[in-house]
Design an enzyme around this catalytic site. Structure first.
Site, PDB file in Angstrom:
ATOM      1  CD  GLU A  75      36.082  73.540  46.219  1.00 14.81           C
ATOM      2  OE1 GLU A  75      36.575  74.312  47.167  1.00 14.81           O
ATOM      3  OE2 GLU A  75      36.145  73.036  45.375  1.00 14.81           O
ATOM      4  CG  ASP A  76      38.183  67.909  47.583  1.00 10.89           C
ATOM      5  OD1 ASP A  76      37.941  68.978  46.660  1.00 10.89           O
ATOM      6  OD2 ASP A  76      39.498  67.419  47.956  1.00 10.89           O
TER       7      ASP A  76
END
Ligand code: MN
Length: 509
Positions: A75-76
């Site tokens: 995600e990041d």
């Protein structure tokens, strides 16, 4: 920052492969997050490394710990799942993917949506281990919520008490449930928080001394009754849970009997009932305030006897009586069975660790297979939430002899799809269902007048299969009616039946 040594030391099961997997995930994640910081200004890696340590403490195996280390890399940082699978293994990639997907559902703040979202999260996480990672992730984020921009704090705190604490509760992880609630409380209603803290501080002083006397007295009499190997502890109720109770008791603190409880933890179930007799002969029980969750466990598997008694030294005290195993389960819940497979390998009999009614309910096939249980009381029927019985059902289909952890890994909801009405109600349908099934699931009239469907705001073909989390809006027209062309697109027998009967009626005319 949590060191890899710390994490490894917390692992319940130590193997060379496990240590190697965790060490590699640690190095990989540390490097992937090296350019990022948290709101607090700390290096980002502080977060995943801490989450991994918590998972290890809760008995997660090496794959779950590795996934905890890597849970924010997709995600990041934009690491691909293929990379994770290649660098580690399929199982780790599956878990990271599950956690990433869970993060995409955000709480919109209505009561209705809360229940829907809890069900959706349980359904889409597919694997209880994913929920465990998510709970530990949320726990750590809550401990650092003060650094998050103010406008986000309240939404996150609300999501925590409405969504994640109940999930922790359903999984029986009481420890995390209480911590999540108490961490969120000050952000939700600061005045009430201060009020409850004040009450508790005052009450605590008032009762702690008395409670110690009661504790001594009880210890003496338990020993007098021939009980050995027990221990007692004083438990003070969580802040948020006290607040909730106060609301229910019309803010009358004198009606809250369990602010402080005295726990008695004994070796066997028979000892528990003996201890209850000792306590009741010592102090008068308050009528209607005894609950036997040993004979009748809570749906999440919680077992204990609770009895409020009147003591001369501390007023009304709730006494909680349970075995060591019940005590462990009350804190760690399903997580206490995470490393079950490995325990089995170490020679601990499979059924020994399955003695909870709940566990036996979950795996009827295993129970059918062996072991006539002696405890009559434990065979009482249980009230079960729907998702739990679904889980039990899917376990019932397992081949007898398959191990428990494999059962957990089963995608127990894979056969259902959870979608929303525009108002946020959840409708669950067999997977492969279309908007036609959805319309009939709501009301036959809606199905019979259906002219089209919008999924997530876009008009779609009636043949479109619905996916988890879709918001479905049925467009109806008075003069529309079902046609035989719909039949191949429906999955539910309800929709098929309604369409056929509408077609027959049309023919009669
Ligand atoms: Mn995270």
């Amino acid at each position: 920052m949590t060191s890899v040594k710390d994490i490894i030391q917390s692992m319940h099961i130590q193997t060379d492969e496990g240590r190697d997997l965790v060490t590699r995930a640690y190095t990989f994640s540390k490097d992937a997050h090296k350019d990022h910081t948290r709101y607090s200004g700390e290096p980002y890696f502080v977060h995943p490394s801490y989450v991994a340590k918590l998972i290890a403490e809760y008995g997660g195996d090496a794959s779950v710990i590795a996934a905890g280390l890597l849970h924010d890399t997709v995600e990041d940082v934009g690491v691909s799942l293929e990379t994770i699978e290649k660098e580690f293994n399929k199982d780790v990639a599956f878990l990271v993917d599950g956690v990433t997907k869970l993060g995409q559902h955000k709480y919109r703040g209505t009561e209705r949506h809360a229940e829907s979202l809890r069900r959706l999260l349980v359904a889409t996480s597919k694997d209880i281990r994913v929920l465990l990672i998510k709970l530990m992730d949320r726990y750590h984020n809550m401990t650092t919520l003060q650094h998050v921009p103010e406008e986000k704090q309240k939404r996150i705190a609300l999501e925590t008490v409405e969504i994640y604490a109940p999930i922790a509760d359903r999984l029986g992880i009481g420890k995390i449930k209480q911590e999540l609630e108490d961490l969120a409380f000050p952000y939700l209603d600061h005045d009430s928080y201060v009020h409850v803290v004040t009450i508790l501080a005052k009450k605590r002083k008032e009762i702690e001394e008395g409670l110690r006397k009661v504790q001594k007295e009880i210890q003496k009499h338990l020993a007098g009754a021939g009980l050995t190997n027990f221990h007692t502890e004083i438990r003070i109720k969580g802040l948020y849970s006290l607040y909730k109770k106060l609301e229910r008791k019309k803010k009358d603190i004198t009606l809250v009997y369990d602010i402080a409880a005295l726990r008695i933890i004994l070796p066997t179930q028979a000892d528990c009932y003996t201890a209850l007799g000792v306590v009741h002969s010592l102090y008068r029980p308050i009528p209607g305030e005894i609950k036997d969750y040993i004979s009748f466990p809570k749906p999440n598997g919680y077992q204990s006897i609770h009895s409020a008694v009147l003591t001369p030294d501390a007023g009304v005290v709730e006494v909680q009586i349970r075995t060591e195993e019940m005590h462990h389960h009350a804190q760690f819940g399903i997580a206490s069975h995470m490393s079950y497979k490995q325990l089995g390998n170490q020679g601990k009999g499979m059924f020994e660790s399955l003695s909870h009614t709940w566990m036996r309910e979950l795996i009827p096939s295993l129970l059918a297979m062996g072991k006539k249980k002696k405890d009559e009381a434990l065979s009482a029927p249980l009230p079960k939430p729907k998702w739990l019985s679904d889980l039990a059902e899917s376990h019932a289909r397992l081949v007898p002899g398959e191990e428990f952890v494999d059962g957990l890994k089963e995608d127990f909801f894979s056969h259902r799809v959870f979608v929303f009405t525009p108002k946020g109600d959840v409708i669950d349908l067999p997977s492969g269902s279309s908007s036609i099934d959805f319309a009939y699931a709501i009301h036959s009239d809606l199905g019979n007048t259906m002219a089209g469907a919008k999924v997530n705001g876009k008009l779609v073909a009636l043949s479109t299969e619905l996916k988890n989390g879709d918001v479905v809006d049925i467009v109806s027209k008075k003069r529309s009616s079902p046609t035989a062309k719909w039949l191949p697109y429906v999955k539910t027998s309800l929709a098929r039946r309604m369409i056929r009967s509408a077609l027959e009626k049309k023919e009669e005319k």
